[in-house]
Scaffold this active site. Sequence first.
Site, PDB file in Angstrom:
ATOM      1  N   SER A   1      -1.057   4.979   7.078  1.00 25.60           N
ATOM      2  CA  SER A   1      -1.626   3.751   7.648  1.00 25.60           C
ATOM      3  C   SER A   1      -0.810   3.160   8.794  1.00 25.60           C
ATOM      4  O   SER A   1      -1.295   2.252   9.467  1.00 25.60           O
ATOM      5  CB  SER A   1      -1.740   2.680   6.564  1.00 25.60           C
ATOM      6  OG  SER A   1      -2.966   2.788   5.935  1.00 25.60           O
TER       7      SER A   1
ATOM      8  N   LYS B   1      -2.441   2.952  12.068  1.00 20.89           N
ATOM      9  CA  LYS B   1      -3.526   1.999  12.381  1.00 20.89           C
ATOM     10  C   LYS B   1      -3.212   1.053  13.538  1.00 20.89           C
ATOM     11  O   LYS B   1      -4.022   0.901  14.449  1.00 20.89           O
ATOM     12  CB  LYS B   1      -3.914   1.216  11.118  1.00 20.89           C
ATOM     13  CG  LYS B   1      -4.616   2.093  10.089  1.00 20.89           C
ATOM     14  CD  LYS B   1      -4.794   1.387   8.746  1.00 20.89           C
ATOM     15  CE  LYS B   1      -5.436   2.361   7.746  1.00 20.89           C
ATOM     16  NZ  LYS B   1      -5.399   1.859   6.378  1.00 20.89           N
TER      17      LYS B   1
ATOM     18  N   TYR C   1      -9.789   9.749  12.007  1.00 22.48           N
ATOM     19  CA  TYR C   1      -8.989   8.949  11.075  1.00 22.48           C
ATOM     20  C   TYR C   1      -8.048   9.817  10.234  1.00 22.48           C
ATOM     21  O   TYR C   1      -6.858   9.522  10.118  1.00 22.48           O
ATOM     22  CB  TYR C   1      -9.931   8.131  10.173  1.00 22.48           C
ATOM     23  CG  TYR C   1      -9.188   7.340   9.127  1.00 22.48           C
ATOM     24  CD1 TYR C   1      -8.489   6.185   9.478  1.00 22.48           C
ATOM     25  CD2 TYR C   1      -9.150   7.758   7.797  1.00 22.48           C
ATOM     26  CE1 TYR C   1      -7.786   5.461   8.509  1.00 22.48           C
ATOM     27  CE2 TYR C   1      -8.455   7.044   6.831  1.00 22.48           C
ATOM     28  CZ  TYR C   1      -7.769   5.899   7.200  1.00 22.48           C
ATOM     29  OH  TYR C   1      -7.068   5.196   6.256  1.00 22.48           O
TER      30      TYR C   1
ATOM     31  N   TYR D   1      -0.405  -4.786   3.535  1.00 23.44           N
ATOM     32  CA  TYR D   1      -1.400  -4.835   2.463  1.00 23.44           C
ATOM     33  C   TYR D   1      -1.476  -6.265   1.916  1.00 23.44           C
ATOM     34  O   TYR D   1      -1.295  -7.219   2.676  1.00 23.44           O
ATOM     35  CB  TYR D   1      -1.073  -3.814   1.366  1.00 23.44           C
ATOM     36  CG  TYR D   1      -0.869  -2.397   1.869  1.00 23.44           C
ATOM     37  CD1 TYR D   1      -1.897  -1.715   2.513  1.00 23.44           C
ATOM     38  CD2 TYR D   1       0.330  -1.735   1.701  1.00 23.44           C
ATOM     39  CE1 TYR D   1      -1.725  -0.410   2.955  1.00 23.44           C
ATOM     40  CE2 TYR D   1       0.508  -0.421   2.140  1.00 23.44           C
ATOM     41  CZ  TYR D   1      -0.525   0.218   2.768  1.00 23.44           C
ATOM     42  OH  TYR D   1      -0.347   1.496   3.220  1.00 23.44           O
TER      43      TYR D   1
ATOM     44  N   VAL E   1       1.087   4.724   2.910  1.00 19.14           N
ATOM     45  CA  VAL E   1       1.300   5.263   1.569  1.00 19.14           C
ATOM     46  C   VAL E   1       2.204   6.499   1.571  1.00 19.14           C
ATOM     47  O   VAL E   1       2.566   6.987   0.508  1.00 19.14           O
ATOM     48  CB  VAL E   1      -0.022   5.573   0.826  1.00 19.14           C
ATOM     49  CG1 VAL E   1      -0.765   4.298   0.516  1.00 19.14           C
ATOM     50  CG2 VAL E   1      -0.879   6.547   1.605  1.00 19.14           C
TER      51      VAL E   1
HETATM   52  N1  GLU Z   1      -4.746   8.139   4.701  1.00 23.24           N
HETATM   53  C1  GLU Z   1      -4.616   7.094   3.729  1.00 23.24           C
HETATM   54  C2  GLU Z   1      -5.960   6.650   3.253  1.00 23.24           C
HETATM   55  O1  GLU Z   1      -6.852   6.599   4.038  1.00 23.24           O
HETATM   56  C3  GLU Z   1      -3.870   5.972   4.366  1.00 23.24           C
HETATM   57  C4  GLU Z   1      -3.685   4.818   3.415  1.00 23.24           C
HETATM   58  C5  GLU Z   1      -2.442   4.015   3.694  1.00 23.24           C
HETATM   59  O2  GLU Z   1      -1.434   4.525   4.162  1.00 23.24           O
HETATM   60  O3  GLU Z   1      -2.514   2.821   3.397  1.00 23.24           O
HETATM   61  O4  GLU Z   1      -6.171   6.352   2.116  1.00 23.24           O
END
Ligand code: GLU
Length: 432
Positions: free
Chosen positions: A89, A92, A214, A266, A284
């Site tokens: 993430s 992002k 993504y 988060y 994550v």
């Molecule tokens: N590729 C992970 C997902 O889409 C990223 C989630 C994350 O790092 O928060 O669930």
Amino acid sequence: MPPPSTPNPPPTVRATPNPTGPHATGRTDHISAGLADLLIRASRQHGGRLADYIPELAHVDPDRFGIAMTSVLGRSYRAGDENTFTIQSISKPFVYAMVIDELGLEEVARNVGFEPSGEPFNAISLEPDTGRPDNAMINAGAIVISSMVPGINTDRQVRRMRAAMSAFAGRELELDEAVLSSEAATGDRNRALGYLALAAGRLDGSVADAMEVYFQQCSLKVSVEDLAVMGATLAHGGTNPVTGDRVVSELAARHTLSMMASCGMYDYSGEWMIRVGLPAKSGVGGGIVAILPGQFGIGVHSAPLDARGNSVRGVEALTELSDYFGMHLLGHPRSPLSPIVSTRDCDGVHTVAVRGELDFVSTEQLVHHLLDHCEQAEPATVRVDLSAVTRARPIAGRLLTATGDDLRRHGWEFQLLDSACLLTPDGDNATR
Ligand code: GLU
């Protein structure tokens, strides 16, 4: 986040100062040594579990723990383990910055909102009236942003995304193919979020195409140094301080940092801002990037996650780091330095030499100096010499122009020596 699994054993910390840091030149690198110390302290945190809802993520070494920091002047410091991990993430905000840079905030805002969801990263957080995902730092919003990456087909979009991510890092970032297949094989919840966004009219193109971009952006491999440089690029207004390349505009960097400040950690984002006070994003894979605007980018990695999906030792290390280096964004009360380096009176000309950055508070001081002088003297010439000014905010131009007009009305000759045109009339001088 989905329940993590593997328990995390106590780590062995290898806290190694950065061999490419200042001490490579024979200087003692007290900054990397400070990082090494706080890594040792943070490694006493033994909690957390590896994410395994993407099965490949459960295969990483839970003991590895590293941290790096890069300044906006391009110097780097590092301690702990060197390894790569998937960015997840943390991709992002960087893809968001690139898409804002390309399409503008308003276009992006048609499809994705700006508010913290207060829910887990993979929640179905769509605004009831518009169907927009709440923000671009949660999966639903990030998938929409991935669909908006410019390109005439998915292949071009993926290339554009990878080029931007690599430009942020200052080196070509590679894919972790095993994690990519694992994400694709187990990503039905993300596909479902994509379909909901599509049904709400918020997704550009097909769900399959958006997922391709993504999943690939999440599966790029980075090191903590990469995260530090990527963060430093946002800290430096969109210009990579190591390569010197402008990656996104200053405004796109600012919008991105604003999103990270409210939504990056988060559903721990509020408490994070209180305790650490740095715009940040975690993933994550166990990485976290944190940014002190105008100063530093920081990358940290330790794979075991807490219940909200943030790296246990990463959060601990950054909480300590913010305190140790005095980095809390909102903890910078300062006595403003005067921008005036010298004043000289010669042949009826009062010359004020100014240096550094002319922001609001320094310009306010300069203006008061000019007004005080002109109230006490007979009208003659007043000259402001900006040749040692490094940068001027638009407000400096506005206040100095208005003050000059006032002084002229009172019979003064007002001169601004601005050979670098820092005070352009349209006020577009914020990036110099
Ligand atoms: N590729 C992970 C997902 O889409 C990223 C989630 C994350 O790092 O928060 O669930």
